[in-house]
Design an enzyme around this catalytic site. Structure first.
Site, mmCIF file in Angstrom:
data_model
loop_
_atom_site.group_PDB
_atom_site.id
_atom_site.type_symbol
_atom_site.label_atom_id
_atom_site.label_comp_id
_atom_site.label_asym_id
_atom_site.label_seq_id
_atom_site.Cartn_x
_atom_site.Cartn_y
_atom_site.Cartn_z
ATOM 1 C CE LYS A 1 12.194 20.462 3.222
ATOM 2 N NZ LYS A 1 13.124 19.329 3.161
ATOM 3 N NE ARG B 1 15.594 21.342 -5.987
ATOM 4 C CZ ARG B 1 15.021 21.247 -4.786
ATOM 5 N NH1 ARG B 1 15.644 20.666 -3.777
ATOM 6 N NH2 ARG B 1 13.815 21.723 -4.581
ATOM 7 N NE ARG C 1 12.689 18.465 -2.645
ATOM 8 C CZ ARG C 1 13.364 17.554 -3.342
ATOM 9 N NH1 ARG C 1 12.738 16.543 -3.896
ATOM 10 N NH2 ARG C 1 14.676 17.655 -3.478
ATOM 11 C CD GLU D 1 2.652 18.925 8.300
ATOM 12 O OE1 GLU D 1 3.273 18.053 8.942
ATOM 13 O OE2 GLU D 1 2.219 18.733 7.151
ATOM 14 C CE LYS E 1 15.123 22.980 4.591
ATOM 15 N NZ LYS E 1 15.437 21.654 4.184
ATOM 16 C CB SER F 1 20.998 26.436 0.089
ATOM 17 O OG SER F 1 19.756 26.151 -0.537
ATOM 18 C CE1 TYR G 1 24.260 24.427 4.222
ATOM 19 C CE2 TYR G 1 22.534 26.098 4.132
ATOM 20 C CZ TYR G 1 22.943 24.791 3.967
ATOM 21 O OH TYR G 1 22.045 23.834 3.568
HETATM 22 C C1 PBG Z 1 15.706 17.305 2.037
HETATM 23 C C2 PBG Z 1 16.291 18.641 2.388
HETATM 24 C C3 PBG Z 1 16.381 19.768 1.595
HETATM 25 C C4 PBG Z 1 17.042 20.727 2.347
HETATM 26 C C5 PBG Z 1 17.354 20.156 3.564
HETATM 27 N N1 PBG Z 1 16.868 18.872 3.580
HETATM 28 C C6 PBG Z 1 15.939 19.973 0.191
HETATM 29 C C7 PBG Z 1 14.509 20.032 -0.115
HETATM 30 O O1 PBG Z 1 13.662 19.772 0.730
HETATM 31 O O2 PBG Z 1 14.145 20.343 -1.263
HETATM 32 C C8 PBG Z 1 17.357 22.113 1.895
HETATM 33 C C9 PBG Z 1 18.415 22.812 2.687
HETATM 34 C C10 PBG Z 1 18.874 24.073 2.073
HETATM 35 O O3 PBG Z 1 18.347 24.537 1.030
HETATM 36 O O4 PBG Z 1 19.819 24.668 2.627
HETATM 37 N N2 PBG Z 1 16.689 16.308 2.131
#
Ligand code: PBG
Length: 331
Positions: free
Chosen positions: A201, A211, A222, A239, A254, A280, A319
């Site tokens: 990730k 967000r 992060r 990982e 991801k 997203s 989505y």
């Molecule tokens: C963490 C999490 C995130 C997303 C899914 N799980 C945010 C992040 O890691 O910053 C992002 C999903 C998306 O952007 O569609 N709870």
């Protein structure tokens, strides 16, 4: 050896009719492989649209249940639920509270659609912490404390399993998180609750619209726990190996689109099924360009999903899952 040289070999022959193209297609996007991420927010009377994700909303419990029933009827393979609590605090107390919004929502979905779908839950603290990080902070108030966070994740895992989730999405990128949750589940009598591990990730700009979706109050970024996009694929494979050794049932890559090379490498190496999350920002880019008439929305949706499948994902979180299933927008 290739099949011969031009003019004997004419690659265009097999592209010349829709029937020929269908016959030789190698990759298909099936509704049953798609998972719909959904947001449920505590204390709202009506669903709240997410501006940066046109067509996606923060659900009330009732609208979540109704949308879940529709998505399952359309044929999606599963649902991934994220909770947005009314109150956040430093330790993310709402996350493992049985009366916390996600756990309440999971119980509701388990009773309404539980047996006919795969119910997944986000197992991370960022939706619940007032500082917006994926874990609890160390005494310096800056660093995310890895091992203290594992205890919180273990408690979340127990609460989500108890609420009826089938697969827990460990998305926080703490070292050892899969093992900590697996151990907690087994000790609490949930040996059959599985773990969908966000294995590679990356610290991505494309989480931007998320967000807003979870009302995140994140200050900073992060990068001290999510991966650096500039690292080579070997880190992603490490990982994956760790998560599989710790008990991951499925591993996920991801984001999807900027990491298709990683996805291909993981798909070639992983002994467990591989998922990819079309996040997203990937969704927002296509929607925004389509709104301006700059790209053909339906074709862009199918093309991105096909690319993610071709790179090796057996499961795709998107989505668009319910719409694709409902309109049979498949390749
Ligand atoms: C963490 C999490 C995130 C997303 C899914 N799980 C945010 C992040 O890691 O910053 C992002 C999903 C998306 O952007 O569609 N709870």
């Amino acid at each position: 050896m290739g099949p011969g040289a031009f003019p004997a070999f004419r690659p265009r022959r097999l592209r010349s009719t829709p029937a020929l193209r269908r016959l030789v297609a190698d990759v298909a996007v099936r509704p049953g492989d798609l998972v719909l991420p959904m947001f449920v927010r505590e204390g709202i009377p009506e669903p709240v649209p997410i501006a940066a994700m046109p067509g996606v909303v923060q659900h009330t419990l009732d609208s979540l249940a109704a949308a879940a029933v529709r998505a399952v009827a359309a044929g999606v393979g599963g649902l991934m639920v994220f909770g947005v609590p009314a109150r956040k605090d430093a330790r993310g107390s709402g996350a493992d509270d049985p009366d916390g919004i996600l756990n309440v929502a999971l119980r509701r979905l388990a009773s309404e659609v539980g047996d006919s779908t795969v119910l997944m839950s986000d197992l991370c603290l960022d939706e619940y912490t007032d500082h917006g990080h994926c874990g609890v902070l160390a005494a310096d108030g800056v660093r995310v404390d890895n091992d203290a966070t594992l205890e919180r994740y273990a408690a979340m895992g127990r609460a989500q399993a108890e609420a009826g989730a089938h697969l827990l999405g460990t998305s926080g990128m703490m070292d050892g998180q899969v093992g900590a949750v697996r151990t907690a589940l087994d000790a609490a009598g949930f040996p059959d609750t599985g773990i969908l591990a966000y294995a590679p990730k990356y610290a991505s700009a494309f989480y931007g619209p998320f967000r807003e979706a979870v009302d995140s109050s994140l200050v900073g970024d992060r990068r001290s726990y999510q991966q650096d996009p500039a690292r080579a694929v070997a880190e992603a494979l490490a990982e994956v190996a760790l998560d599989v050794a710790e008990g991951a049932d499925i591993v996920m890559v991801k984001p999807a689109l900027p990491y298709l090379d990683v996805l291909r490498a993981v798909a070639d190496a992983s002994p467990v099924p591989v998922a990819a999350y079309q996040i997203s920002g990937e969704y927002a880019m296509v929607e925004a360009a389509a709104q301006r008439g700059w790209i053909d929305r339906d074709r862009a949706i199918v093309e991105t999903l096909t690319g993610i499948r071709r790179a090796g994902a057996s499961i795709i979180l998107t989505y668009w899952a319910a719409e694709v299933a409902d309109r049979e927008l498949t390749s």
